[in-house]
Design an enzyme around this catalytic site. Structure first.
Site, short mmCIF file in Angstrom:
data_model
loop_
_atom_site.label_atom_id
_atom_site.label_comp_id
_atom_site.label_asym_id
_atom_site.label_seq_id
_atom_site.Cartn_x
_atom_site.Cartn_y
_atom_site.Cartn_z
CG ASN A 9 -1.87 1.12 1.29
OD1 ASN A 9 -1.52 2.24 0.93
ND2 ASN A 9 -3.07 0.85 1.78
CG ASP A 67 -3.39 -6.20 9.21
OD1 ASP A 67 -3.25 -6.35 7.98
OD2 ASP A 67 -4.46 -6.45 9.79
CB SER A 68 -4.12 -0.32 9.88
OG SER A 68 -3.71 -0.22 8.53
CE1 TYR A 148 -14.12 1.83 4.73
CE2 TYR A 148 -11.85 1.17 5.15
CZ TYR A 148 -13.13 0.86 4.73
OH TYR A 148 -13.42 -0.42 4.32
CG ASP A 149 -7.53 8.98 5.86
OD1 ASP A 149 -7.76 8.38 6.92
OD2 ASP A 149 -6.39 9.10 5.37
CG HIS A 174 -4.70 4.20 12.74
ND1 HIS A 174 -4.83 5.42 12.13
CD2 HIS A 174 -4.81 3.28 11.74
CE1 HIS A 174 -5.01 5.25 10.83
NE2 HIS A 174 -5.00 3.96 10.57
P1 ITT Z 1 -0.77 -4.21 3.00
O1 ITT Z 1 -1.47 -5.38 3.65
O2 ITT Z 1 0.02 -4.60 1.81
O3 ITT Z 1 0.01 -3.39 3.98
P2 ITT Z 1 -3.49 -3.20 2.72
O4 ITT Z 1 -4.07 -1.91 2.22
O5 ITT Z 1 -4.11 -4.48 2.22
O6 ITT Z 1 -1.91 -3.19 2.43
P3 ITT Z 1 -4.44 -3.80 5.41
O7 ITT Z 1 -4.76 -5.22 5.11
O8 ITT Z 1 -3.76 -3.47 6.71
O9 ITT Z 1 -3.49 -3.17 4.28
O10 ITT Z 1 -5.79 -2.96 5.29
C1 ITT Z 1 -5.81 -1.65 5.70
C2 ITT Z 1 -7.09 -0.97 5.21
O11 ITT Z 1 -7.69 -0.25 6.30
C3 ITT Z 1 -6.77 0.08 4.15
O12 ITT Z 1 -6.82 -0.48 2.86
C4 ITT Z 1 -7.84 1.11 4.40
O13 ITT Z 1 -9.03 0.72 3.79
C5 ITT Z 1 -8.02 1.05 5.92
N1 ITT Z 1 -7.09 1.99 6.58
C6 ITT Z 1 -6.00 1.68 7.34
N2 ITT Z 1 -5.36 2.78 7.75
C7 ITT Z 1 -6.04 3.82 7.23
C8 ITT Z 1 -5.86 5.21 7.27
O14 ITT Z 1 -4.82 5.76 7.89
N3 ITT Z 1 -6.75 5.97 6.65
C9 ITT Z 1 -7.79 5.43 5.99
N4 ITT Z 1 -8.03 4.14 5.87
C10 ITT Z 1 -7.15 3.32 6.49
#
Ligand code: ITT
Length: 186
Positions: A9, A67-68, A148-149, A174
């Protein structure tokens, strides 16, 4: 210290680099890693460890994974660890589905969660978590950030994360809080 960011990402990578000023943060591609480890965990922390371990093993460099996701009270904590895969239609589809599921629900409280894992090639592991609280608007506001920002009205900032300057978001997010806690352990 050289660290590989175990993420595909680009938005996360940019924030991680800004928050961890002072460290040289390589992208996974720069370190020669092009895989997509399957996120089979049932918590943010388990998934962060899965990603960081895979990249540390493949590159022989310290690997940092994030992971977020967004946890919405009225949806029982959803989309949570499924935030990226919520609609199957990317960020725009995810925001539309969130608004659809919430409808006119009055309780719009939500928080972002972030687990970070730093895994060293010798097997040592550091982990930390961060949260930030807010509520979900009825329509998007702001052009910055990602995911979702534009829908997340931050309690700390009084504006959405998409309206905030990058440094403002990072100071209360976060991800900012999880990485600050990780830095302390380092
Ligand atoms: P990687 O696993 O490769 O790191 P990913 O986007 O698939 O990339 P995650 O599985 O951790 O990562 O999913 C995180 C999702 O949560 C991300 O795609 C957003 O939809 C949301 N998210 C996480 N942090 C965010 C932020 O700071 N602002 C807005 N949305 C966020």
């Amino acid at each position: 210290m050289k660290i590989v960011a175990a993420t595909g990402n680009a938005h996360k990578l940019k924030e991680i680099r800004e928050i961890l000023g002072g460290f040289e943060v390589l992208s996974a591609a720069e370190a020669g890693f092009f895989g997509e480890p399957e996120e089979t965990g049932s918590t943010f922390l388990e998934n962060a460890l899965i990603k960081a371990r895979a990249v540390a093993e493949a590159t022989s460099l310290p690997a940092l994974a994030d992971d977020s996701g967004l946890c919405v009270d009225a949806l029982g904590g959803a989309p949570g660890i499924f935030s990226a895969r919520f609609s199957g239609k990317g960020d725009t589809g995810n925001r539309a589905l969130l608004l659809e599921k919430l409808g006119n629900t009055e309780d719009r409280r939500a928080h972002f969660c972030c687990a970070v894992a730093l895994v060293f090639p010798d097997g040592r592991e550091l982990t930390a978590e961060g949260r930030t609280y807010g509520s979900i608007l009825h329509e998007a506001r702001g052009a910055g950030g990602f995911g979702y920002d534009p829908l997340f009205l931050s309690d700390d900032l009084g504006m959405t994360f998409a309206e905030a300057a990058e440094a403002e978001k990072n100071s209360v997010s976060h991800r900012g809080r999880a990485l600050a806690a990780l830095k302390e352990q380092l």
